[in-house]
Design an enzyme around this catalytic site. Structure first.
Site, PDB file in Angstrom:
ATOM      1  CE  LYS A   1     -78.258-123.636  50.823  1.00 59.64           C
ATOM      2  NZ  LYS A   1     -77.596-123.027  49.634  1.00 59.64           N
TER       3      LYS A   1
ATOM      4  CG  MET B   1    -115.793-106.381  35.084  1.00 62.92           C
ATOM      5  SD  MET B   1    -117.551-106.636  34.710  1.00 62.92           S
ATOM      6  CE  MET B   1    -117.786-108.293  35.340  1.00 62.92           C
TER       7      MET B   1
ATOM      8  CD  GLU C   1     -90.946-119.083  42.015  1.00 58.62           C
ATOM      9  OE1 GLU C   1     -89.740-119.380  42.091  1.00 58.62           O
ATOM     10  OE2 GLU C   1     -91.406-118.241  41.193  1.00 58.62           O
TER      11      GLU C   1
ATOM     12  CG  PHE D   1     -78.032-114.010  46.024  1.00 59.93           C
ATOM     13  CD1 PHE D   1     -78.250-113.099  44.995  1.00 59.93           C
ATOM     14  CD2 PHE D   1     -78.274-115.359  45.788  1.00 59.93           C
ATOM     15  CE1 PHE D   1     -78.696-113.525  43.748  1.00 59.93           C
ATOM     16  CE2 PHE D   1     -78.718-115.788  44.542  1.00 59.93           C
ATOM     17  CZ  PHE D   1     -78.932-114.871  43.526  1.00 59.93           C
ATOM     18  CD  GLN D   2     -82.310-116.238  44.652  1.00 54.50           C
ATOM     19  OE1 GLN D   2     -82.195-117.317  45.221  1.00 54.50           O
ATOM     20  NE2 GLN D   2     -82.691-116.139  43.387  1.00 54.50           N
TER      21      GLN D   2
END
Length: 579
Positions: free
Chosen positions: A163, A478, A51, A113-114
């Protein structure tokens, strides 16, 4: 009676309504209802491998095209993987909209969940965000999100949709007008402020046009060129503004800041007027803020009133769209000058002396290894001013800003404010999708590349033939430079051992790309030409470069710009008598 559709169908229809042509995403449980209508949509969906890649690709697309970039992810870890690209886009004023699925409304707050409170998590790093629990609200939220992301000072907007709202039935109603109390970007500066600014410019003996990324966001390059030629003042362009004003123009002194040119840094320090256009007095530019341009009055033009006076006291504030502001300023200056420009000959004599004494350059490595600056210089020569160059973060980013010549806006993409390692490959992917007929080079470090290189699989499978130059010095370069200069060469955890592990050529081949390697100066042009000739697959070149090449000039963090350094001697080039 209007047709009943699902909230998910309403979402996709709304995205089509605002003109989305592509989005980058990865499905999961909470967002899955939206993926069914995506299957039938005219919108191209590019399935990423992570993602974070979707978020940076949306940013690269937006930076290259000027349009709003779109990414989509599921709830919980899918959404939290977007936090970095959202913060990155917001810091650099890039218009993106992230759409995330959320657990069902009744489960919010139960540690389902999630589940993650992505609205709360991203509130500090977005311009605005939404939590939608009613399917009827989806079209309005999408319309508002795109308006907010793309207008005023652009930024990142998140739309989190439960959802069950995606699954519920609704009637699609597109809002005929948007009601956003409190959100009314000012587009035109006040006439009195324009007149006051013109008088300050007329009176200045040592003016500098200090140009930031806002010039590119406002598509104001043509107006900027007219203003520069009208005033005759030196121009400096920040890291986010490269290409807003042609590098080749005689008025351009280069980039200011921590690794800017001596001429640009010193001109700001010695100026008596900063004509600040779409810049925000960032700490990388100002160095020690209390010592920055101590004798200068300030005109500050910006579309975001919150930036005015935030870091530096301002004498004249020009709040408005930068294109409109410059367009209004030009006739005011014509009137103030009454046909004769101010005499800046003495000021230009000073600026030219700094430019001549301290040009950008680099030393060839004494051990015969490959100079990273030379590699990047040759990539810029091969790609030319019409290619798009995307950099990761670190030494290679600074060398790309110094040794590629930028003539056009939207040809230099990088993570400026947040400094996000891993930005380059997915952002280049997004840029190439937005500008498919343009050559796109990702100039990356071996450290940055190993954070997000899996998106090369996405590129290979979706016919997105970007070109990637890995500036491979086996190090977090760097950080190693700072350890060399400030930590007695104690190289704690900066050695990546990446000349052979991983083998980047084999890795490229495994991901469906062409892998090349270059280890000598004599082979640089040949290998770059080979990469330029391949346009049906992504190409990755592993440039094995000198390990201890350094970025110069340098203003050490927390020090004054007057203490600019140009060599390992760590001795400031100026003393008080010279300045």
């Amino acid at each position: 009676m209007s047709e009943q559709i699902t909230g998910a169908q309403a979402l996709v229809k709304a995205l089509e309504h605002v003109g989305v042509d592509v989005m980058f995403g990865l499905p999961g449980g909470a967002i899955l209802p939206a993926y069914d209508p995506i299957y039938d949509s005219s919108i191209r969906h590019i399935l990423v491998r992570h993602e974070q890649g979707a978020g940076h690709a949306a940013t690269g697309y937006a930076q290259a095209t000027g349009r709003v970039g779109v990414c989509i992810a599921t709830s919980g870890p899918g959404a939290t993987n977007l936090v970095t690209p959202l913060a990155d886009a917001q810091m650099d004023s890039v218009p993106i909209v992230a759409i995330t699925g959320q657990v069902a409304a009744g489960s919010i707050g139960t540690d389902a969940f999630q589940e993650a409170d992505i609205r709360g998590i991203t509130m500090p790093v977005t311009k605005h965000n939404f939590l939608i629990t009613n399917a009827d609200d989806i079209p309005r939220a999408i319309a508002e999100a795109f308006h907010i992301a793309g207008t005023g000072r652009p930024g990142a907007v998140l739309v989190d949709i439960a959802k069950d709202a995606l699954q519920a039935k609704t009637t699609f109603v597109w809002p005929t007008e948007l009601s956003l109390p409190g959100y009314k970007p000012v587009l035109d500066p006040q006439a009195a402020a324009i007149a006051e600014a013109a008088e300050l410019i007329k009176a200045a003996k040592k003016p500098v046009l200090y140009v930031g990324g806002g010039a590119i966001k406002a598509n104001a390059s043509a107006e900027l060129l007219k203003l520069a030629e009208l005033t005759g003042a030196p121009v400096v362009t920040t890291l986010m503004a490269l290409g807003a004003f042609p590098d080749s123009h005689p008025s351009h002194l280069g980039m200011p800041g921590m690794h800017g040119t001596v001429a640009a840094v010193t001109a700001l320090q010695q100026s008596d007027l900063l004509i600040t256009l779409g810049a925000r007095f960032d700490d990388r530019v100002t160095g020690k803020l209390s010592s920055f341009a101590p004798h200068a009055k300030v005109i500050h033009a910006d579309i975001d009133p919150a930036e005015i006076g935030k870091n530096r006291v301002v004498d004249v504030a020009l709040v408005g769209d930068l294109k409109n502001t410059i367009t209004a300023l030009i006739p005011a200056l014509d009137k103030a000058f009454a046909g004769s420009k101010p005499d800046l000959a003495a000021w230009w004599q000073q600026c030219n002396s700094w430019r001549e004494r301290f040009p950008l350059g680099y030393d060839e490595p004494e051990d015969g290894t490959l100079s990273p600056q030379y590699v990047i210089e040759r990539i810029g020569a091969a790609g030319g001013p019409d290619a798009i160059y995307v950099a990761g973060v670190g030494q290679h980013q600074m060398w790309a800003s110094q040794f590629v010549k930028y003539e056009n806006p939207r040809t230099w993409l990088n993570s400026g404010g947040l400094g996000t390692m891993g930005y380059a490959v997915p952002a280049a992917m997004g840029a190439k999708v937005g500008a498919p007929d343009t050559v796109v080079w990702a100039i990356d470090g071996d450290g940055c590349f190993q954070m997000t290189n899996q998106e090369l699989v996405t590129c290979a499978l979706n016919n997105i033939p970007i070109k990637v130059a890995i500036i491979n010095n086996e190090s977090l370069g760097m950080v190693r430079q700072w350890q060399t200069l400030f930590y007695n060469q104690r190289y704690s955890n900066t050695d990546l051992h990446s000349h052979r592990v991983p083998d980047f050529v084999k890795l490229a081949d495994a991901m469906g790309c062409v892998g090349l390697r270059c280890e000598t100066k004599e082979d640089v042009d040949r290998v770059i030409a080979e990469a330029m000739a391949i346009n049906d697959r992504p190409v990755i070149i592993d440039f094995n470069v000198h390990r201890d090449a350094m970025v110069w000039p340098m203003v050490a963090a927390g020090t004054s710009n007057d203490d600019i350094l140009v060599a390992k001697s760590m001795a400031p080039i100026w003393d008080s008598q010279e300045l």
